[in-house]
Design a protein around this motif. Structure first.
Motif, PDB file in Angstrom:
ATOM      1  N   LEU A   1      -6.635   1.016  -5.165  1.00 56.65           N
ATOM      2  CA  LEU A   1      -5.591  -0.047  -4.578  1.00 56.65           C
ATOM      3  C   LEU A   1      -5.069   0.154  -3.107  1.00 56.65           C
ATOM      4  O   LEU A   1      -5.169  -0.846  -2.531  1.00 56.65           O
ATOM      5  N   ALA A   2      -4.533   1.214  -2.856  1.00 52.73           N
ATOM      6  CA  ALA A   2      -3.637   1.420  -1.525  1.00 52.73           C
ATOM      7  C   ALA A   2      -4.923   1.440  -0.589  1.00 52.73           C
ATOM      8  O   ALA A   2      -4.552   0.656   0.509  1.00 52.73           O
ATOM      9  N   PHE A   3      -6.077   2.058  -0.423  1.00 52.73           N
ATOM     10  CA  PHE A   3      -6.922   1.895   0.503  1.00 52.73           C
ATOM     11  C   PHE A   3      -7.548   0.697   0.787  1.00 52.73           C
ATOM     12  O   PHE A   3      -7.441   0.174   2.026  1.00 52.73           O
ATOM     13  N   PRO A   4      -7.913   0.090  -0.228  1.00 52.07           N
ATOM     14  CA  PRO A   4      -8.472  -1.346  -0.123  1.00 52.07           C
ATOM     15  C   PRO A   4      -7.378  -2.200   0.518  1.00 52.07           C
ATOM     16  O   PRO A   4      -7.660  -3.041   1.374  1.00 52.07           O
ATOM     17  N   THR A   5      -6.103  -2.156   0.205  1.00 55.11           N
ATOM     18  CA  THR A   5      -5.121  -2.873   0.685  1.00 55.11           C
ATOM     19  C   THR A   5      -4.745  -2.556   2.046  1.00 55.11           C
ATOM     20  O   THR A   5      -4.586  -3.554   2.896  1.00 55.11           O
ATOM     21  N   LEU A   6      -4.905  -1.471   2.374  1.00 58.65           N
ATOM     22  CA  LEU A   6      -4.803  -1.169   4.165  1.00 58.65           C
ATOM     23  C   LEU A   6      -6.055  -1.552   4.766  1.00 58.65           C
ATOM     24  O   LEU A   6      -5.766  -2.355   5.846  1.00 58.65           O
ATOM     25  N   VAL A   7      -7.175  -1.577   4.155  1.00 57.92           N
ATOM     26  CA  VAL A   7      -8.475  -2.262   4.681  1.00 57.92           C
ATOM     27  C   VAL A   7      -8.285  -3.906   4.943  1.00 57.92           C
ATOM     28  O   VAL A   7      -8.478  -4.131   5.894  1.00 57.92           O
ATOM     29  N   LEU A   8      -7.867  -4.320   3.832  1.00 54.01           N
ATOM     30  CA  LEU A   8      -7.453  -5.729   3.797  1.00 54.01           C
ATOM     31  C   LEU A   8      -6.502  -6.283   4.778  1.00 54.01           C
ATOM     32  O   LEU A   8      -6.722  -7.072   5.666  1.00 54.01           O
ATOM     33  N   ALA A   9      -5.534  -5.578   5.056  1.00 57.86           N
ATOM     34  CA  ALA A   9      -4.449  -5.748   5.963  1.00 57.86           C
ATOM     35  C   ALA A   9      -4.923  -5.538   7.382  1.00 57.86           C
ATOM     36  O   ALA A   9      -4.800  -6.344   8.391  1.00 57.86           O
TER      37      ALA A   9
ATOM     38  N   SER B   1       1.031  -1.196   0.084  1.00 54.90           N
ATOM     39  CA  SER B   1       0.081  -0.042   0.021  1.00 54.90           C
ATOM     40  C   SER B   1       0.780   1.186  -0.101  1.00 54.90           C
ATOM     41  O   SER B   1       0.345   2.285  -0.615  1.00 54.90           O
ATOM     42  N   THR B   2       1.961   1.207   0.699  1.00 57.05           N
ATOM     43  CA  THR B   2       2.961   2.180   0.832  1.00 57.05           C
ATOM     44  C   THR B   2       3.458   2.460  -0.598  1.00 57.05           C
ATOM     45  O   THR B   2       3.622   3.629  -1.025  1.00 57.05           O
ATOM     46  N   VAL B   3       3.954   1.561  -1.350  1.00 58.41           N
ATOM     47  CA  VAL B   3       4.498   1.655  -2.542  1.00 58.41           C
ATOM     48  C   VAL B   3       3.369   2.147  -3.483  1.00 58.41           C
ATOM     49  O   VAL B   3       3.754   3.125  -4.454  1.00 58.41           O
ATOM     50  N   TYR B   4       2.159   1.892  -3.493  1.00 58.95           N
ATOM     51  CA  TYR B   4       1.017   2.425  -4.274  1.00 58.95           C
ATOM     52  C   TYR B   4       0.895   3.793  -4.140  1.00 58.95           C
ATOM     53  O   TYR B   4       0.944   4.790  -4.917  1.00 58.95           O
ATOM     54  N   THR B   5       1.112   4.342  -2.730  1.00 53.61           N
ATOM     55  CA  THR B   5       0.984   5.783  -2.280  1.00 53.61           C
ATOM     56  C   THR B   5       2.242   6.451  -3.089  1.00 53.61           C
ATOM     57  O   THR B   5       1.891   7.537  -3.387  1.00 53.61           O
ATOM     58  N   VAL B   6       3.329   5.989  -2.653  1.00 55.32           N
ATOM     59  CA  VAL B   6       4.687   6.774  -3.279  1.00 55.32           C
ATOM     60  C   VAL B   6       4.440   6.809  -4.580  1.00 55.32           C
ATOM     61  O   VAL B   6       4.827   7.896  -5.281  1.00 55.32           O
TER      62      VAL B   6
ATOM     63  N   LEU C   1      -5.391  17.978 -15.383  1.00 61.63           N
ATOM     64  CA  LEU C   1      -6.332  16.749 -15.716  1.00 61.63           C
ATOM     65  C   LEU C   1      -5.907  15.515 -15.766  1.00 61.63           C
ATOM     66  O   LEU C   1      -6.122  14.565 -15.238  1.00 61.63           O
ATOM     67  N   THR C   2      -4.397  15.519 -16.103  1.00 64.14           N
ATOM     68  CA  THR C   2      -3.834  14.088 -15.936  1.00 64.14           C
ATOM     69  C   THR C   2      -3.588  13.838 -14.375  1.00 64.14           C
ATOM     70  O   THR C   2      -3.714  12.643 -13.912  1.00 64.14           O
ATOM     71  N   ARG C   3      -3.422  14.634 -13.272  1.00 63.94           N
ATOM     72  CA  ARG C   3      -3.010  14.620 -12.009  1.00 63.94           C
ATOM     73  C   ARG C   3      -4.346  14.117 -11.454  1.00 63.94           C
ATOM     74  O   ARG C   3      -4.295  13.144 -10.664  1.00 63.94           O
ATOM     75  N   ALA C   4      -5.383  14.558 -11.961  1.00 62.62           N
ATOM     76  CA  ALA C   4      -6.883  14.011 -11.375  1.00 62.62           C
ATOM     77  C   ALA C   4      -7.100  12.732 -11.946  1.00 62.62           C
ATOM     78  O   ALA C   4      -7.663  11.988 -11.129  1.00 62.62           O
ATOM     79  N   ASN C   5      -6.518  12.294 -12.904  1.00 64.61           N
ATOM     80  CA  ASN C   5      -6.690  10.800 -13.418  1.00 64.61           C
ATOM     81  C   ASN C   5      -5.883   9.786 -12.646  1.00 64.61           C
ATOM     82  O   ASN C   5      -5.900   8.625 -12.691  1.00 64.61           O
ATOM     83  N   LEU C   6      -4.780  10.491 -12.087  1.00 63.81           N
ATOM     84  CA  LEU C   6      -3.855   9.528 -11.702  1.00 63.81           C
ATOM     85  C   LEU C   6      -4.095   9.558 -10.158  1.00 63.81           C
ATOM     86  O   LEU C   6      -3.472   8.440  -9.432  1.00 63.81           O
ATOM     87  N   LEU C   7      -5.384   9.655  -9.562  1.00 56.30           N
ATOM     88  CA  LEU C   7      -5.516   9.019  -8.220  1.00 56.30           C
ATOM     89  C   LEU C   7      -6.174   7.793  -8.026  1.00 56.30           C
ATOM     90  O   LEU C   7      -6.466   7.335  -7.191  1.00 56.30           O
ATOM     91  N   GLY C   8      -6.329   7.162  -9.196  1.00 58.29           N
ATOM     92  CA  GLY C   8      -6.887   5.852  -9.431  1.00 58.29           C
ATOM     93  C   GLY C   8      -6.048   4.771  -8.472  1.00 58.29           C
ATOM     94  O   GLY C   8      -6.754   3.873  -7.632  1.00 58.29           O
ATOM     95  N   PRO C   9      -4.681   4.617  -8.575  1.00 61.00           N
ATOM     96  CA  PRO C   9      -3.912   3.756  -7.681  1.00 61.00           C
ATOM     97  C   PRO C   9      -4.151   3.859  -6.223  1.00 61.00           C
ATOM     98  O   PRO C   9      -4.107   2.885  -5.480  1.00 61.00           O
ATOM     99  N   LEU C  10      -4.378   5.228  -5.782  1.00 60.93           N
ATOM    100  CA  LEU C  10      -4.510   5.540  -4.437  1.00 60.93           C
ATOM    101  C   LEU C  10      -5.997   5.122  -4.007  1.00 60.93           C
ATOM    102  O   LEU C  10      -5.966   4.404  -2.978  1.00 60.93           O
ATOM    103  N   VAL C  11      -6.757   5.457  -4.833  1.00 63.29           N
ATOM    104  CA  VAL C  11      -8.106   4.920  -4.404  1.00 63.29           C
ATOM    105  C   VAL C  11      -8.665   3.535  -4.514  1.00 63.29           C
ATOM    106  O   VAL C  11      -9.006   3.192  -3.560  1.00 63.29           O
TER     107      VAL C  11
END
Length: 109
Positions: free
Chosen positions: A45-53, A15-20, A33-43
């Motif tokens: 992948l990273a958050f659900p991985t932390l919830v799963l942990a 999850s930390t790797v996804y965030t970084v 516009l590209t920055r707004a579209n790059l939030l996908g991995p954080l939202v």
């Protein structure tokens, strides 16, 4: 360390790797516009991985609890829904501000 602790630590590291990676990609993005579209991995992948942990840690420590599982499902679904809608709204608003129509500029000259 027990196997449970190793699994939870590995998920937190992933999850930390996804965030970084998301932060680095946003710093290198050419426009808003590209920055707004790059939030996908954080939202997505990273958050659900932390919830799963957290769920794995809780299940290994206290056993399965239906209430915690349902809260985790609602949290992940809520983040996915809010992230999708928020990304759409941000993308539309940024696109409307940053993109100019070439037909309109030619008609005015």
């Amino acid at each position: 360390m027990t196997v449970l602790e190793i699994i939870v630590a590995a998920l937190v590291v992933v999850s930390t790797v996804y965030t970084v990676a998301t932060v680095l990609l946003q710093l290198r993005a050419p426009d808003a516009l590209t920055r707004a579209n790059l939030l996908g991995p954080l939202v997505c992948l990273a958050f659900p991985t932390l919830v799963l942990a957290k769920l794995i840690w809780s299940w290994g420590t206290y056993g399965f609890r239906l209430g915690e599982f349902l809260m985790a499902v609602v949290a992940v679904a809520g983040v996915w829904i809010i992230g999708s809608v928020g990304s759409f709204v941000m993308g539309r608003s940024i696109y409307g501000v940053t993109v100019t129509d070439k037909l309109d500029t030619n008609a005015n000259h």
